[in-house]
Design an enzyme around this catalytic site. Structure first.
Site, mmCIF file in Angstrom:
data_model
loop_
_atom_site.group_PDB
_atom_site.id
_atom_site.type_symbol
_atom_site.label_atom_id
_atom_site.label_comp_id
_atom_site.label_asym_id
_atom_site.label_seq_id
_atom_site.Cartn_x
_atom_site.Cartn_y
_atom_site.Cartn_z
ATOM 1 N N SER A 1 37.078 37.642 19.970
ATOM 2 C CA SER A 1 36.460 36.441 20.582
ATOM 3 C C SER A 1 35.294 36.194 19.875
ATOM 4 O O SER A 1 34.906 34.859 19.860
ATOM 5 C CB SER A 1 35.806 37.028 21.618
ATOM 6 O OG SER A 1 36.828 37.374 22.971
ATOM 7 N N HIS B 1 26.976 38.250 24.611
ATOM 8 C CA HIS B 1 28.351 38.814 24.475
ATOM 9 C C HIS B 1 29.026 37.654 23.392
ATOM 10 O O HIS B 1 28.242 36.643 22.950
ATOM 11 C CB HIS B 1 29.269 38.918 25.498
ATOM 12 C CG HIS B 1 30.385 39.820 25.536
ATOM 13 N ND1 HIS B 1 31.639 39.458 25.799
ATOM 14 C CD2 HIS B 1 30.339 41.320 25.428
ATOM 15 C CE1 HIS B 1 32.403 40.463 25.685
ATOM 16 N NE2 HIS B 1 31.645 41.470 25.442
ATOM 17 N N THR C 1 31.395 35.518 22.973
ATOM 18 C CA THR C 1 31.379 33.791 23.014
ATOM 19 C C THR C 1 30.171 33.320 23.275
ATOM 20 O O THR C 1 29.829 32.130 22.528
ATOM 21 C CB THR C 1 32.769 33.459 23.884
ATOM 22 O OG1 THR C 1 33.856 34.421 23.792
ATOM 23 C CG2 THR C 1 32.611 32.013 24.150
ATOM 24 N N PHE D 1 21.478 37.151 35.702
ATOM 25 C CA PHE D 1 21.887 37.747 37.144
ATOM 26 C C PHE D 1 22.589 38.927 37.164
ATOM 27 O O PHE D 1 22.776 39.546 38.278
ATOM 28 C CB PHE D 1 22.462 36.649 37.628
ATOM 29 C CG PHE D 1 22.031 35.240 37.410
ATOM 30 C CD1 PHE D 1 20.819 34.684 38.243
ATOM 31 C CD2 PHE D 1 22.581 34.359 36.975
ATOM 32 C CE1 PHE D 1 20.296 33.844 38.187
ATOM 33 C CE2 PHE D 1 22.139 33.064 36.841
ATOM 34 C CZ PHE D 1 20.927 32.672 37.542
ATOM 35 N N GLU E 1 31.446 29.449 29.538
ATOM 36 C CA GLU E 1 32.578 30.390 29.174
ATOM 37 C C GLU E 1 32.971 31.299 30.461
ATOM 38 O O GLU E 1 31.838 31.864 31.141
ATOM 39 C CB GLU E 1 32.033 31.541 28.264
ATOM 40 C CG GLU E 1 33.175 32.480 27.937
ATOM 41 C CD GLU E 1 32.858 33.898 27.584
ATOM 42 O OE1 GLU E 1 33.556 34.704 26.883
ATOM 43 O OE2 GLU E 1 31.507 34.323 27.792
ATOM 44 N N HIS F 1 42.136 42.539 30.274
ATOM 45 C CA HIS F 1 42.036 43.965 29.517
ATOM 46 C C HIS F 1 42.410 45.083 30.499
ATOM 47 O O HIS F 1 42.820 46.074 30.161
ATOM 48 C CB HIS F 1 40.550 43.931 28.864
ATOM 49 C CG HIS F 1 40.482 43.406 27.560
ATOM 50 N ND1 HIS F 1 41.320 43.553 26.645
ATOM 51 C CD2 HIS F 1 39.546 42.441 27.130
ATOM 52 C CE1 HIS F 1 40.954 42.820 25.433
ATOM 53 N NE2 HIS F 1 39.767 42.226 25.962
ATOM 54 N N ASP G 1 39.813 31.071 23.417
ATOM 55 C CA ASP G 1 39.613 31.804 22.287
ATOM 56 C C ASP G 1 40.824 32.512 21.778
ATOM 57 O O ASP G 1 41.139 32.482 20.687
ATOM 58 C CB ASP G 1 38.510 32.504 22.219
ATOM 59 C CG ASP G 1 38.196 33.727 23.322
ATOM 60 O OD1 ASP G 1 39.173 33.592 24.248
ATOM 61 O OD2 ASP G 1 37.468 34.394 23.517
ATOM 62 N N HIS G 2 41.613 33.016 22.949
ATOM 63 C CA HIS G 2 42.956 33.698 22.439
ATOM 64 C C HIS G 2 43.724 33.826 23.915
ATOM 65 O O HIS G 2 43.045 33.810 24.977
ATOM 66 C CB HIS G 2 42.462 35.231 21.849
ATOM 67 C CG HIS G 2 41.680 35.972 22.448
ATOM 68 N ND1 HIS G 2 42.023 36.636 23.808
ATOM 69 C CD2 HIS G 2 40.056 36.146 22.439
ATOM 70 C CE1 HIS G 2 40.907 37.210 24.517
ATOM 71 N NE2 HIS G 2 39.853 36.997 23.683
ATOM 72 N N HIS H 1 44.239 41.604 23.102
ATOM 73 C CA HIS H 1 44.661 40.436 22.932
ATOM 74 C C HIS H 1 45.969 40.112 22.375
ATOM 75 O O HIS H 1 46.550 41.154 21.905
ATOM 76 C CB HIS H 1 43.658 39.759 21.822
ATOM 77 C CG HIS H 1 42.003 39.766 22.457
ATOM 78 N ND1 HIS H 1 40.928 39.324 21.550
ATOM 79 C CD2 HIS H 1 41.681 40.402 23.500
ATOM 80 C CE1 HIS H 1 39.925 39.809 22.219
ATOM 81 N NE2 HIS H 1 40.307 40.136 23.499
#
Length: 495
Positions: free
Chosen positions: A111, A170, A172, A274, A315, A324, A361-362, A456
């Site tokens: 990613s 993270h 992205t 959050f 995102e 996953h 992204d994938h 992925h």
């Protein structure tokens, strides 16, 4: 004597532009009329060549064509339909493309470099963010930082926002503002390099980023520090980035209540964190966390007051995580939350001046099985096609082992049917399944190859777009072309 055939007549009518005069038996079909009306709309469609005031890039992490299909059916079935006929809002965008996802050195992408390609216009190295291709992973001082789209548009006076249901540090979301030899340096980095959380506050101070919301609060405060609302810091260097942000007059929120109290008419930057790590899946979301649609609405309200416009990257990070996990229910429920955020953007922006791009992204190693009948629950067992009716029959489709199977499985993952034995070998067979069992939100779809986390996939993903210069998307394109369309839409050039 030459006799004009039916096929020749149709061909001549098409070539000369004349209408087909005979009544076709299929004209009474709703499918026929829907297709005819769609083509009429496309014939009348004119390319939008306005300069884009705003650009919104929606990325559902891990949402390839297959995952988008699953989200579509799930959403349609939740609304009482069979599902297959349903259209997600972006399905109806007038322009689309297939997007290649490989990284410079990886057939199956990560990613970080894929999101980096969106934001810089070049392919990147696996596990790195916004560095030249001579970068060495995890080696500080290698490679050269790239210029991001956020930097480019902020130089022109536009505001920039970044939203994610994952940690804002993270892969992205970080690709919108960070440059690093390792995507894993979220809260600490080797001497001489800067961690991603620090880079985010640097970007806010520099005016490159104005609005951030998501998870990942722990990376912004010292280990054990009370951030508020039950959030605890984890930084090992005793640096308090939350305090630094407040010293910069940033409005910081750590709960929905605090976020709702922020005056979005002010010019001071806004940061909402959050959750300590990733925000909860939509299925499990507590009252203290905003939905992705909530965050999108606040971002547009805040950024939209800039007369020069804005760039917003949104995102849905946890679509990826649910894949996953091998959990189709949370994949699709987070996908529906993503769809609701897209609809919020559609409802609150002007398509004449706002380029909206929806992509991923994938993809993942997700599989859709069997000859299932219409309306088969997308997270359930495959029902057989019925004769003489549209909806599926009550009969389940069986495999050669005479056992039913779910519509969704994975090529690999924690739900593998192969179980490790005491001697270290793997063996197993498919257990019998019931509809009640597989429709449980916590059910993990069956997989073939055993893995602690599903992988992925390198297959193409889809892209949908509307607004200024969206018609530049078409055919199969490389991932970095997304940057170049955004660049042309805003700056009117591709160099």
């Amino acid at each position: 004597m030459f006799r004009l055939t039916l096929t020749s007549s149709i061909a001549m009518a098409l070539c000369t532009g004349t209408a087909w005069s005979q009544v076709l038996p299929q004209e009474q079909s709703e499918y026929f009329t829907a297709g005819r009306d769609l083509i009429a709309e496309r014939v009348a469609l004119q390319p939008n060549t306005n300069k884009a005031r705003n650009v919104i890039l929606f990325v559902a992490d891990g949402m390839g064509v297959g995952t988008n299909y699953g989200i579509r059916l799930y959403k349609g079935q939740q609304e009482g339909g069979l599902g297959e006929e349903y259209n997600l809002p972006h399905d109806l965008f007038p322009h689309s493309s297939l997007i290649k996802t490989y990284n410079i050195n990886a057939q199956t992408p990560d990613s970080a470099p894929t999101a980096g390609a969106f934001n810089t216009g070049v392919k990147q190295v696996f596990n790195t963010i916004n560095m030249t291709e001579d970068v060495l992973v995890d080696q500080c001082g290698t490679g050269t930082p790239l210029t991001t789209f956020a930097e480019m548009v902020s130089e022109e006076g536009k505001s920039v926002g970044v939203i994610s249901t994952a940690r804002v540090t993270h892969a992205t979301p970080a690709a919108a503002y960070a440059k690093t030899q390792s995507r894993n340096w979220e809260a600490e980095a080797p001497e001489g390099c800067s961690d991603i959380a620090t880079q985010m506050i640097d970007a806010v101070e520099a005016g490159t980023v104005d609005f951030v919301m998501g998870g990942g609060a722990r990376a912004f405060a010292p280990e054990g520090a009370d951030i508020g609302n039950g959030l605890i810091g984890s930084r090992s260097d005793d640096v308090d980035l939350i305090a630094r942000a407040r010293d910069l007059d940033v409005s910081v929120a750590t709960s929905m209540e605090e976020a709702n109290a922020i005056d979005l008419t002010i010019d001071a930057p806004v940061i909402g964190l959050f959750a300590g790590s990733h925000m909860a899946y939509e299925h499990d979301r507590p009252e203290s966390e905003l939905s992705l649609a909530d965050m999108t609405g606040k971002a547009i309200e805040y950024l939209g007051k800039n007369e020069d416009g804005f760039y917003l990257e949104v995102e849905a990070g946890r679509v990826d995580h649910a894949n996953h996990d091998g959990n189709a229910h949370r994949t699709f429920t987070d996908g529906v939350a993503f769809v609701e955020a897209i609809q919020t953007a559609i409802d609150t922006t002007d398509p004449e001046e706002t380029l909206i791009i929806v992509t991923a992204d994938h993809e993942h190693a997700i599989v859709f099985n069997g000859y299932c009948g219409r309306g088969t629950p997308i997270t359930g067992l495959c029902h057989d096609i019925a004769s003489g009716q549209v909806a599926h029959s009550d009969e389940l489709v069986m495999g050669s082992d005479n056992k039913p199977f779910t519509v969704v499985t994975f090529g690999n993952g924690p739900g593998s049917i192969l179980i490790e034995q005491e001697d270290g070998t793997f063996s197993g067979s498919r257990p019998d399944l019931t509809q009640e069992e597989v429709l449980d939100p916590d059910y993990l779809q069956q997989a073939l190859i055993p893995a602690s986390s599903e992988s992925h996939s390198g297959v193409d993903v889809a892209l949908w777009a509307q607004g200024p210069w969206a018609h530049l998307f078409g055919g199969t394109m490389d991932q970095e072309a997304i940057f170049h369309v955004m660049n042309h839409a805003v700056f009117g050039q591709t160099e």
